[in-house]
Design a protein around this motif. Sequence first.
Motif, PDB file in Angstrom:
ATOM      1  N   HIS A 145      54.569  61.997  60.168  1.00 22.20           N
ATOM      2  CA  HIS A 145      53.539  62.573  59.185  1.00 22.20           C
ATOM      3  C   HIS A 145      53.797  62.260  57.866  1.00 22.20           C
ATOM      4  CE1 HIS A 145      52.610  65.183  62.698  1.00 22.20           C
ATOM      5  NE2 HIS A 145      51.466  65.084  62.367  1.00 22.20           N
ATOM      6  N   THR A 146      54.832  61.237  57.557  1.00 22.25           N
ATOM      7  CA  THR A 146      55.072  60.854  56.412  1.00 22.25           C
ATOM      8  C   THR A 146      53.770  59.854  55.825  1.00 22.25           C
ATOM      9  OG1 THR A 146      57.557  60.786  56.773  1.00 22.25           O
ATOM     10  CG2 THR A 146      56.806  59.209  54.882  1.00 22.25           C
ATOM     11  N   ALA A 147      53.348  60.380  54.761  1.00 21.69           N
ATOM     12  CA  ALA A 147      52.121  59.517  54.069  1.00 21.69           C
ATOM     13  C   ALA A 147      52.590  58.150  53.570  1.00 21.69           C
ATOM     14  CB  ALA A 147      51.367  60.313  53.264  1.00 21.69           C
ATOM     15  N   THR A 148      51.748  57.186  53.985  1.00 24.12           N
ATOM     16  CA  THR A 148      51.901  56.009  53.563  1.00 24.12           C
ATOM     17  C   THR A 148      50.535  55.240  53.297  1.00 24.12           C
ATOM     18  OG1 THR A 148      53.165  53.829  53.555  1.00 24.12           O
ATOM     19  CG2 THR A 148      52.430  54.403  55.571  1.00 24.12           C
ATOM     20  N   GLY A 149      50.582  53.942  52.397  1.00 19.44           N
ATOM     21  CA  GLY A 149      49.467  53.371  52.186  1.00 19.44           C
ATOM     22  C   GLY A 149      49.129  52.646  53.317  1.00 19.44           C
ATOM     23  N   VAL A 150      48.319  52.649  53.798  1.00 21.37           N
ATOM     24  CA  VAL A 150      47.989  51.589  55.160  1.00 21.37           C
ATOM     25  C   VAL A 150      46.885  50.806  54.598  1.00 21.37           C
ATOM     26  CG1 VAL A 150      47.072  51.530  57.434  1.00 21.37           C
ATOM     27  CG2 VAL A 150      48.538  53.364  56.478  1.00 21.37           C
ATOM     28  N   PRO A 151      47.096  49.459  54.353  1.00 23.46           N
ATOM     29  CA  PRO A 151      45.974  48.639  54.031  1.00 23.46           C
ATOM     30  C   PRO A 151      44.806  48.552  54.876  1.00 23.46           C
ATOM     31  CG  PRO A 151      48.170  47.363  54.253  1.00 23.46           C
ATOM     32  CD  PRO A 151      48.277  48.793  54.675  1.00 23.46           C
ATOM     33  N   LEU A 172      52.971  49.036  62.937  1.00 24.50           N
ATOM     34  CA  LEU A 172      54.000  48.169  62.356  1.00 24.50           C
ATOM     35  C   LEU A 172      53.606  47.892  60.804  1.00 24.50           C
ATOM     36  CD1 LEU A 172      54.386  45.559  65.313  1.00 24.50           C
ATOM     37  CD2 LEU A 172      55.692  47.543  64.636  1.00 24.50           C
ATOM     38  N   LEU A 173      52.483  47.455  60.315  1.00 27.20           N
ATOM     39  CA  LEU A 173      51.932  47.423  59.158  1.00 27.20           C
ATOM     40  C   LEU A 173      52.280  48.510  58.342  1.00 27.20           C
ATOM     41  CD1 LEU A 173      51.080  45.478  56.889  1.00 27.20           C
ATOM     42  CD2 LEU A 173      48.695  45.998  57.546  1.00 27.20           C
ATOM     43  N   ALA A 174      52.040  49.695  58.906  1.00 31.22           N
ATOM     44  CA  ALA A 174      52.214  51.140  57.958  1.00 31.22           C
ATOM     45  C   ALA A 174      53.834  51.278  57.858  1.00 31.22           C
ATOM     46  CB  ALA A 174      51.433  52.432  58.890  1.00 31.22           C
ATOM     47  N   ALA A 175      54.618  50.870  58.634  1.00 34.62           N
ATOM     48  CA  ALA A 175      56.225  51.237  58.677  1.00 34.62           C
ATOM     49  C   ALA A 175      56.604  49.962  57.653  1.00 34.62           C
ATOM     50  CB  ALA A 175      56.626  51.018  59.973  1.00 34.62           C
ATOM     51  N   GLU A 176      56.058  48.930  57.800  1.00 31.69           N
ATOM     52  CA  GLU A 176      56.560  47.867  56.794  1.00 31.69           C
ATOM     53  C   GLU A 176      56.183  48.356  55.364  1.00 31.69           C
ATOM     54  OE1 GLU A 176      56.507  43.855  59.606  1.00 31.69           O
ATOM     55  OE2 GLU A 176      54.915  44.339  58.420  1.00 31.69           O
ATOM     56  N   THR A 177      54.923  48.831  55.350  1.00 35.67           N
ATOM     57  CA  THR A 177      54.668  49.029  53.700  1.00 35.67           C
ATOM     58  C   THR A 177      55.395  50.174  53.245  1.00 35.67           C
ATOM     59  OG1 THR A 177      52.308  48.463  54.361  1.00 35.67           O
ATOM     60  CG2 THR A 177      52.874  50.134  52.594  1.00 35.67           C
ATOM     61  N   ARG A 218      42.815  51.234  55.023  1.00 34.62           N
ATOM     62  CA  ARG A 218      42.776  52.565  55.450  1.00 34.62           C
ATOM     63  C   ARG A 218      42.885  53.749  54.515  1.00 34.62           C
ATOM     64  NH1 ARG A 218      42.238  49.763  59.605  1.00 34.62           N
ATOM     65  NH2 ARG A 218      41.792  50.530  61.857  1.00 34.62           N
ATOM     66  N   GLY A 219      43.707  53.291  53.386  1.00 39.82           N
ATOM     67  CA  GLY A 219      44.410  54.337  52.557  1.00 39.82           C
ATOM     68  C   GLY A 219      45.463  55.020  52.844  1.00 39.82           C
ATOM     69  N   LEU A 220      45.585  56.162  52.307  1.00 37.50           N
ATOM     70  CA  LEU A 220      46.710  56.959  52.431  1.00 37.50           C
ATOM     71  C   LEU A 220      46.703  57.592  53.831  1.00 37.50           C
ATOM     72  CD1 LEU A 220      49.411  57.912  50.931  1.00 37.50           C
ATOM     73  CD2 LEU A 220      48.171  59.815  50.290  1.00 37.50           C
ATOM     74  N   LEU A 221      47.382  57.385  54.818  1.00 31.63           N
ATOM     75  CA  LEU A 221      47.794  58.277  55.847  1.00 31.63           C
ATOM     76  C   LEU A 221      48.796  58.374  56.308  1.00 31.63           C
ATOM     77  CD1 LEU A 221      45.615  55.616  58.366  1.00 31.63           C
ATOM     78  CD2 LEU A 221      44.972  57.874  58.210  1.00 31.63           C
ATOM     79  N   PRO A 222      49.294  59.363  57.450  1.00 29.83           N
ATOM     80  CA  PRO A 222      50.488  59.531  57.999  1.00 29.83           C
ATOM     81  C   PRO A 222      50.843  58.323  58.666  1.00 29.83           C
ATOM     82  CG  PRO A 222      49.164  61.540  58.210  1.00 29.83           C
ATOM     83  CD  PRO A 222      48.214  60.616  57.708  1.00 29.83           C
ATOM     84  N   VAL A 223      51.879  58.060  58.562  1.00 30.51           N
ATOM     85  CA  VAL A 223      52.284  56.651  59.390  1.00 30.51           C
ATOM     86  C   VAL A 223      52.137  56.738  60.581  1.00 30.51           C
ATOM     87  CG1 VAL A 223      55.000  57.054  59.636  1.00 30.51           C
ATOM     88  CG2 VAL A 223      54.001  54.763  59.331  1.00 30.51           C
ATOM     89  N   GLY A 224      52.439  57.842  61.386  1.00 32.57           N
ATOM     90  CA  GLY A 224      52.018  57.728  63.113  1.00 32.57           C
ATOM     91  C   GLY A 224      50.637  57.700  63.193  1.00 32.57           C
ATOM     92  N   ASP A 225      49.673  58.081  62.329  1.00 32.29           N
ATOM     93  CA  ASP A 225      48.080  57.999  62.582  1.00 32.29           C
ATOM     94  C   ASP A 225      47.694  56.647  62.418  1.00 32.29           C
ATOM     95  OD1 ASP A 225      48.125  60.735  62.599  1.00 32.29           O
ATOM     96  OD2 ASP A 225      47.068  61.289  61.002  1.00 32.29           O
ATOM     97  N   ALA A 226      48.480  55.723  61.893  1.00 30.38           N
ATOM     98  CA  ALA A 226      48.261  54.186  62.060  1.00 30.38           C
ATOM     99  C   ALA A 226      47.968  53.737  63.425  1.00 30.38           C
ATOM    100  CB  ALA A 226      49.123  53.512  61.141  1.00 30.38           C
ATOM    101  N   PHE A 227      48.854  54.216  64.201  1.00 34.92           N
ATOM    102  CA  PHE A 227      48.825  53.953  65.647  1.00 34.92           C
ATOM    103  C   PHE A 227      47.466  54.044  66.200  1.00 34.92           C
ATOM    104  CE2 PHE A 227      49.467  54.669  70.153  1.00 34.92           C
ATOM    105  CZ  PHE A 227      50.267  53.621  70.587  1.00 34.92           C
TER     106      PHE A 227
END
Length: 173
Positions: free
Chosen positions: A40-46, A66-71, A48-57
């Motif tokens: 649930h750690t928030a990160t900027g997802v290209p 992978l992109l969210a984790a790299e970011t 998509r904006g600010l999302l929990p890293v797990g939600d990127a999946f």
Amino acid sequence: TTTLMFGTKEQRPDAGPTWITLLSYDSATDRSAVIYIPAHTATGVPGRGLLPVGDAFGSGGVPLLLLAAETLLGTPVDQYVELSDRDAAVLLREIGPLTVDVPQDVRISAGPGQARLVFGAGPQRLSPDFLVDLLFVKGLEGDDVELGARHLAFWGSLFEAFSFDADGLAAAV
């Protein structure tokens, strides 16, 4: 070399990762690191904006995760391993039982107003099936951070158990 490992549940693959861990190995220094990433750690997802890293999946599959984790981490991910709870059971049977210092009690629901203790805090020898629960079960009082403490305890135990037998660990994996 960096490897992003993430755990999913076979009964709910669309739910996204239960946990995310980055393993890093530097062959030049022969050093490694394990970084637990709360899902649930928030990160900027290209895109998509600010999302929990797990939600990127769930939003874009493995490539977006992978992109969210790299970011989030500011480092490239070289490879990934998606490990379902069933896959983890197979892998951990090969590794065998481990003695893990469980950081705190873990309870799950046992019906309305009732809870069942799954793990008591402290060192204990855990069978492969209990190791799967250690990595995948979120307790009643727990969250991603509490789950991370158990993951780090698991990795510490795994590395300690195979500290003088890297070939044995490689063969098991």
